[in-house]
Design a protein around this motif. Structure first.
Motif, PDB file in Angstrom:
ATOM      1  N   MET A 119      63.090 -33.989 -42.909  1.00  0.00           N
ATOM      2  CA  MET A 119      63.298 -32.563 -42.957  1.00  0.00           C
ATOM      3  C   MET A 119      63.977 -32.192 -44.261  1.00  0.00           C
ATOM      4  O   MET A 119      64.700 -32.966 -44.846  1.00  0.00           O
ATOM      5  N   GLU A 120      63.726 -30.968 -44.675  1.00  0.00           N
ATOM      6  CA  GLU A 120      64.286 -30.484 -45.924  1.00  0.00           C
ATOM      7  C   GLU A 120      65.262 -29.357 -45.636  1.00  0.00           C
ATOM      8  O   GLU A 120      65.025 -28.507 -44.785  1.00  0.00           O
ATOM      9  N   ASN A 121      66.384 -29.342 -46.329  1.00  0.00           N
ATOM     10  CA  ASN A 121      67.399 -28.307 -46.153  1.00  0.00           C
ATOM     11  C   ASN A 121      67.389 -27.357 -47.333  1.00  0.00           C
ATOM     12  O   ASN A 121      67.262 -27.769 -48.480  1.00  0.00           O
ATOM     13  N   PHE A 122      67.541 -26.080 -47.034  1.00  0.00           N
ATOM     14  CA  PHE A 122      67.653 -25.077 -48.086  1.00  0.00           C
ATOM     15  C   PHE A 122      68.867 -24.226 -47.781  1.00  0.00           C
ATOM     16  O   PHE A 122      69.073 -23.808 -46.651  1.00  0.00           O
ATOM     17  N   ASN A 123      69.668 -23.932 -48.793  1.00  0.00           N
ATOM     18  CA  ASN A 123      70.828 -23.081 -48.608  1.00  0.00           C
ATOM     19  C   ASN A 123      70.402 -21.652 -48.881  1.00  0.00           C
ATOM     20  O   ASN A 123      69.908 -21.339 -49.948  1.00  0.00           O
ATOM     21  N   ASN A 124      70.594 -20.756 -47.917  1.00  0.00           N
ATOM     22  CA  ASN A 124      70.149 -19.371 -48.045  1.00  0.00           C
ATOM     23  C   ASN A 124      71.360 -18.461 -48.198  1.00  0.00           C
ATOM     24  O   ASN A 124      71.766 -17.770 -47.275  1.00  0.00           O
ATOM     25  N   GLU A 125      71.987 -18.460 -49.365  1.00  0.00           N
ATOM     26  CA  GLU A 125      73.133 -17.605 -49.708  1.00  0.00           C
ATOM     27  C   GLU A 125      74.214 -17.625 -48.631  1.00  0.00           C
ATOM     28  O   GLU A 125      74.696 -16.583 -48.197  1.00  0.00           O
ATOM     29  N   ASN A 126      74.590 -18.796 -48.174  1.00  0.00           N
ATOM     30  CA  ASN A 126      75.660 -18.993 -47.197  1.00  0.00           C
ATOM     31  C   ASN A 126      75.417 -18.326 -45.849  1.00  0.00           C
ATOM     32  O   ASN A 126      76.321 -18.202 -45.047  1.00  0.00           O
ATOM     33  N   ILE A 127      74.212 -17.853 -45.580  1.00  0.00           N
ATOM     34  CA  ILE A 127      73.898 -17.272 -44.276  1.00  0.00           C
ATOM     35  C   ILE A 127      73.651 -18.400 -43.282  1.00  0.00           C
ATOM     36  O   ILE A 127      73.994 -18.295 -42.119  1.00  0.00           O
ATOM     37  N   GLY A 128      73.049 -19.459 -43.753  1.00  0.00           N
ATOM     38  CA  GLY A 128      72.749 -20.603 -42.904  1.00  0.00           C
ATOM     39  C   GLY A 128      71.779 -21.525 -43.598  1.00  0.00           C
ATOM     40  O   GLY A 128      71.407 -21.315 -44.743  1.00  0.00           O
ATOM     41  N   ILE A 129      71.362 -22.543 -42.886  1.00  0.00           N
ATOM     42  CA  ILE A 129      70.459 -23.545 -43.445  1.00  0.00           C
ATOM     43  C   ILE A 129      69.094 -23.397 -42.801  1.00  0.00           C
ATOM     44  O   ILE A 129      68.987 -23.219 -41.596  1.00  0.00           O
ATOM     45  N   VAL A 130      68.059 -23.456 -43.629  1.00  0.00           N
ATOM     46  CA  VAL A 130      66.683 -23.429 -43.149  1.00  0.00           C
ATOM     47  C   VAL A 130      66.126 -24.835 -43.308  1.00  0.00           C
ATOM     48  O   VAL A 130      66.243 -25.424 -44.377  1.00  0.00           O
ATOM     49  N   LYS A 131      65.535 -25.359 -42.241  1.00  0.00           N
ATOM     50  CA  LYS A 131      64.946 -26.692 -42.294  1.00  0.00           C
ATOM     51  C   LYS A 131      63.449 -26.565 -42.093  1.00  0.00           C
ATOM     52  O   LYS A 131      63.002 -25.932 -41.145  1.00  0.00           O
ATOM     53  N   ILE A 132      62.683 -27.169 -42.990  1.00  0.00           N
ATOM     54  CA  ILE A 132      61.227 -27.186 -42.882  1.00  0.00           C
ATOM     55  C   ILE A 132      60.799 -28.639 -42.777  1.00  0.00           C
ATOM     56  O   ILE A 132      61.059 -29.433 -43.674  1.00  0.00           O
ATOM     57  N   SER A 133      60.144 -28.985 -41.689  1.00  0.00           N
ATOM     58  CA  SER A 133      59.743 -30.383 -41.499  1.00  0.00           C
ATOM     59  C   SER A 133      58.495 -30.690 -42.310  1.00  0.00           C
ATOM     60  O   SER A 133      57.721 -29.795 -42.653  1.00  0.00           O
ATOM     61  N   ASP A 134      58.294 -31.957 -42.578  1.00  0.00           N
ATOM     62  CA  ASP A 134      57.094 -32.363 -43.294  1.00  0.00           C
ATOM     63  C   ASP A 134      55.849 -32.059 -42.475  1.00  0.00           C
ATOM     64  O   ASP A 134      54.778 -31.809 -43.024  1.00  0.00           O
ATOM     65  N   GLU A 135      55.971 -32.025 -41.133  1.00  0.00           N
ATOM     66  CA  GLU A 135      54.837 -31.692 -40.268  1.00  0.00           C
ATOM     67  C   GLU A 135      54.385 -30.246 -40.511  1.00  0.00           C
ATOM     68  O   GLU A 135      53.188 -29.962 -40.544  1.00  0.00           O
ATOM     69  N   VAL A 136      55.330 -29.339 -40.695  1.00  0.00           N
ATOM     70  CA  VAL A 136      54.989 -27.938 -40.968  1.00  0.00           C
ATOM     71  C   VAL A 136      54.280 -27.831 -42.316  1.00  0.00           C
ATOM     72  O   VAL A 136      53.258 -27.150 -42.440  1.00  0.00           O
ATOM     73  N   VAL A 137      54.784 -28.508 -43.316  1.00  0.00           N
ATOM     74  CA  VAL A 137      54.143 -28.508 -44.638  1.00  0.00           C
ATOM     75  C   VAL A 137      52.734 -29.099 -44.522  1.00  0.00           C
ATOM     76  O   VAL A 137      51.784 -28.600 -45.119  1.00  0.00           O
ATOM     77  N   SER A 138      52.588 -30.138 -43.706  1.00  0.00           N
ATOM     78  CA  SER A 138      51.298 -30.775 -43.488  1.00  0.00           C
ATOM     79  C   SER A 138      50.291 -29.801 -42.886  1.00  0.00           C
ATOM     80  O   SER A 138      49.137 -29.729 -43.318  1.00  0.00           O
ATOM     81  N   VAL A 139      50.704 -29.032 -41.889  1.00  0.00           N
ATOM     82  CA  VAL A 139      49.814 -28.063 -41.252  1.00  0.00           C
ATOM     83  C   VAL A 139      49.422 -26.966 -42.239  1.00  0.00           C
ATOM     84  O   VAL A 139      48.246 -26.589 -42.328  1.00  0.00           O
ATOM     85  N   ILE A 140      50.391 -26.468 -43.000  1.00  0.00           N
ATOM     86  CA  ILE A 140      50.095 -25.438 -44.010  1.00  0.00           C
ATOM     87  C   ILE A 140      49.079 -25.958 -45.016  1.00  0.00           C
ATOM     88  O   ILE A 140      48.108 -25.278 -45.348  1.00  0.00           O
ATOM     89  N   ALA A 141      49.275 -27.188 -45.487  1.00  0.00           N
ATOM     90  CA  ALA A 141      48.358 -27.788 -46.457  1.00  0.00           C
ATOM     91  C   ALA A 141      46.960 -27.945 -45.868  1.00  0.00           C
ATOM     92  O   ALA A 141      45.955 -27.683 -46.535  1.00  0.00           O
ATOM     93  N   GLY A 142      46.884 -28.361 -44.605  1.00  0.00           N
ATOM     94  CA  GLY A 142      45.586 -28.528 -43.952  1.00  0.00           C
ATOM     95  C   GLY A 142      44.834 -27.222 -43.814  1.00  0.00           C
ATOM     96  O   GLY A 142      43.627 -27.146 -44.073  1.00  0.00           O
TER      97      GLY A 142
END
Length: 127
Positions: free
Chosen positions: A1-24
């Motif tokens: 999973m990948e973490n992104f900092n969104n201006e101290n509001i919280g962390i967004v996690k995007i799994s490789d599975e989600v990226v895989s589906v988008i790519a497909g």
């Protein structure tokens, strides 16, 4: 999973599975790409049908804010393979970057099969 900092509001996690589906999905949008295999959904349908999974068609490697994508596709017989694959690479990169904010460092595409429509399908397309 990948973490992104969104201006101290919280962390967004995007799994490789989600990226895989988008790519497909982005690959399937290109004319000439056929029968694309989606990771989890396809594996479940294959289990229900009693077929063995031939593995994931998309492999995503996430490192910090970068993604490396490898995918296997089936193309329709008669297309210019290099043109179709170039369009796939461009659309996958553009779509994944736009939807996730990741930088796509590479999109490696392997042509694993050629789809030849049955003669009855050809005849119905010509009418």
């Amino acid at each position: 999973m990948e973490n992104f900092n969104n201006e101290n509001i919280g962390i967004v996690k995007i799994s490789d599975e989600v990226v895989s589906v988008i790519a497909g999905i982005a690959a399937e949008e290109i004319d000439g790409v056929m029968e694309f295999q989606h990771g989890v959904t396809n594996n479940i349908s294959q289990l229900l049908k009693g077929k063995k999974s031939s593995g994931k068609a998309v492999k995503v490697t996430l490192e910090e804010d970068r993604a490396r994508i490898e995918m296997a596709v089936t193309v329709e017989y008669g297309v210019k393979i290099l043109d179709v694959i170039g369009a796939v690479q461009e659309n996958v990169k553009k779509t994944v970057e736009a939807m996730t904010g990741l930088v796509v460092s590479s999109v490696d595409v392997y042509v694993q099969n050629i789809y030849l429509p049955k003669s009855s399908e050809k005849e119905s397309k010509e009418m």
